[in-house]
Motif scaffolding. Structure first.
Motif, PDB file in Angstrom:
ATOM      1  N   VAL B  94       0.840  -1.205   0.000  1.00  0.00           N
ATOM      2  CA  VAL B  94       0.000   0.000   0.000  1.00  0.00           C
ATOM      3  C   VAL B  94       0.872   1.252   0.000  1.00  0.00           C
ATOM      4  N   ARG B  95       1.932   1.228   0.815  1.00  0.00           N
ATOM      5  CA  ARG B  95       2.801   2.396   0.907  1.00  0.00           C
ATOM      6  C   ARG B  95       3.494   2.673  -0.432  1.00  0.00           C
ATOM      7  N   GLU B  96       3.903   1.597  -1.085  1.00  0.00           N
ATOM      8  CA  GLU B  96       4.622   1.770  -2.355  1.00  0.00           C
ATOM      9  C   GLU B  96       3.697   2.126  -3.514  1.00  0.00           C
ATOM     10  N   LEU B  97       2.404   1.965  -3.316  1.00  0.00           N
ATOM     11  CA  LEU B  97       1.490   2.164  -4.432  1.00  0.00           C
ATOM     12  C   LEU B  97       0.603   3.390  -4.275  1.00  0.00           C
ATOM     13  N   GLY B 102       3.767   6.312  -3.272  1.00  0.00           N
ATOM     14  CA  GLY B 102       3.487   5.553  -4.486  1.00  0.00           C
ATOM     15  C   GLY B 102       3.843   6.336  -5.735  1.00  0.00           C
ATOM     16  N   GLU B 103       3.540   7.626  -5.708  1.00  0.00           N
ATOM     17  CA  GLU B 103       3.895   8.468  -6.858  1.00  0.00           C
ATOM     18  C   GLU B 103       5.402   8.539  -7.020  1.00  0.00           C
ATOM     19  N   ASP B 107       7.551   7.266 -10.140  1.00  0.00           N
ATOM     20  CA  ASP B 107       8.483   8.177 -10.821  1.00  0.00           C
ATOM     21  C   ASP B 107       9.863   7.545 -10.945  1.00  0.00           C
ATOM     22  N   ARG B 108      10.265   6.845  -9.893  1.00  0.00           N
ATOM     23  CA  ARG B 108      11.601   6.225  -9.938  1.00  0.00           C
ATOM     24  C   ARG B 108      11.631   5.104 -10.971  1.00  0.00           C
ATOM     25  N   VAL B 109      10.540   4.340 -11.056  1.00  0.00           N
ATOM     26  CA  VAL B 109      10.480   3.288 -12.080  1.00  0.00           C
ATOM     27  C   VAL B 109      10.475   3.919 -13.468  1.00  0.00           C
TER      28      VAL B 109
END
Lengths: 256, 176
Positions: B94-97, B102-103, B107-109
């Motif tokens: 949830v935190r990563e998304l 998540g944003e 952005d890093r991806v």
């Protein structure tokens, strides 16, 4: 800080410095050198963006990494499924350009097949869009055309109660084509437009189908597999602000 | 490169969509796979690129295409998690998304995908040296052993490759 110009000097290993490969004494010597050498400082600045991007990317890659077996299995699964989803491919011969060379395709036949499967999947989407639109247009304009597999009236939500419309869904193999017609929707303000969405009211999942034409109608297509996840059609009022998300302003909706 | 892909998609160029899928499909797939069960990834991947095509009239040339693409992927992943019947979704997921974290992750991806595009433009020997260093964790001496070249050659390849890569990334940033 000086520029050595023609004076010969020994440049430190800047890449090794950034990647932390230099021992302590060389690292400190490099730092001292950089304080007095504009040329090397400039060179370091030249590669630091790449270094930062590579470090960030390597962290992201670590987070996203799948084990090899998982990737291979998934890729095979991916290729098989997408191939099975393909509609008749003859139009692709004339509409799809050959895939250009790509590093991954040069490494193994498996990678080439996976690339091809993925390209075919995109081609399938494009063919669904084109073929589906043709089918829907034909269905909408001709008498005695295909019988819709589902149809429903669009009911006003926030639009004036006089607004109305209808949705018809036609089936052609694995393709589902939607024909949307609306009546008496207010003319949207400048930089605003109406957009058609598939909606799953239970989970609120939404899929954009496309912009409603200024005449108030539209034809859209999607694969049957994707369509199966939705049971309603929503028409929203959107702003032309680049945000692809639903505006949360629904004006018409139909439960299929 | 990416700017031209985006602008060509916006101009209804179907070939550009294929190009985008070929360039970014694997990265989007890996991103989705991070959050979703494998059996759900393929459908969402298709939906993401379908949405790219359907939303092409709203492509903003002033914004990096990668960020826009992974923004869509993030939203569709959230939709899928809401829709599917997963009883347990980890706090980390949830935190990563969701939300600012998540944003930031998306952005890093996206930046990583942009970098991979830049790497693909380097000469093969430079790309190999850089990838072995940053993605396989080898030192320059270990790379020299691995590829059978003198360490001085490896250092030169890496330095040239890093300069070129910076130029590509800066040019990409200035183009958007």
């Amino acid at each position: 800080m000086t520029d050595h110009g023609s004076v010969e000097h020994e440049s430190p290993d800047l890449v090794g410095l950034l990647t932390g490969e230099l021992p302590r004494d060389q690292t400190l010597a490099a730092a001292r050198h950089l304080e007095g050498c504009a040329k090397c400082a400039h060179e370091l600045a030249d590669i630091v963006v790449a270094h930062a991007a590579l470090r960030s990317s390597s962290r992201v890659s670590g987070l996203l990494e799948e084990d090899e077996e998982d990737v291979e299995t998934a890729a095979q699964h991916d290729g098989d499924r997408m191939t099975a989803l393909l509609p008749p491919l003859s139009p692709l011969d004339t509409t799809t350009p050959e895939a250009g060379p790509h590093p991954e395709t040069d490494r193994s036949g498996g990678a080439t097949r996976r690339q091809r499967a993925r390209l075919l999947a995109v081609a399938a989407i494009l063919v669904l869009l084109v073929v589906g639109s043709v089918i829907a247009i034909s269905a909408g304009s001709g008498r005695g055309g295909p019988t819709p597999v589902a149809s429903a009236a669009l009911q006003p939500i926030e639009a004036p109660t006089s607004a109305s419309g209808s949705v018809s869904v036609f089936a052609d193999g694995a393709t589902r084509s939607l024909t949307v017609e609306t009546h008496q929707l207010p003319q949207p303000a400048p930089q605003r437009f109406y957009e058609v969405w598939l909606l799953d009211p239970t989970t609120r999942k939404m899929l954009p189908m496309g912009v409603l034409s200024p005449s108030g109608g539209g034809n859209y297509s999607v694969s049957a597999g994707i369509m199966a996840g939705y049971s309603a059609v929503d028409v929203s009022l959107q702003s032309n602000d680049g945000d692809p998300a639903h505006s949360e302003t629904s004006v018409l909706r139909a439960q299929l | 490169m990416t700017g031209s892909i985006a602008s060509r998609i916006a101009l209804d160029d179907q070939g550009a969509l294929e190009e985008a899928y070929r360039a970014y499909g694997p990265a989007v797939r890996a991103y989705l796979r991070h959050f979703l069960p494998r059996e759900e990834v393929d459908d969402v991947l298709q939906i993401v690129f379908l949405e790219v095509w359907r939303s092409r009239s709203r492509i903003d040339p002033a914004r990096p295409f990668e960020a826009w693409l992974f923004g869509i992927a993030r939203k569709r992943a959230i939709d899928q998690l809401r829709r599917s019947s997963h009883e347990i979704v980890s706090v980390e997921t949830v935190r990563e998304l969701v939300g600012p974290d998540g944003e930031d992750f998306a952005d890093r991806v996206a930046w990583s995908a942009e970098l991979r595009g830049g790497l693909s433009k380097l000469p093969a020997e430079q790309r190999e040296a850089i990838e072995l260093s940053y993605f396989s964790g080898l030192t320059q001496a270990e790379i020299a052993d691995r590829v059978g070249s003198p360490i001085g050659t490896i250092k030169a390849r890496m330095a040239r490759g890093m300069h070129r890569l910076t130029d590509l990334l800066v040019a990409e940033g200035e183009a958007t």
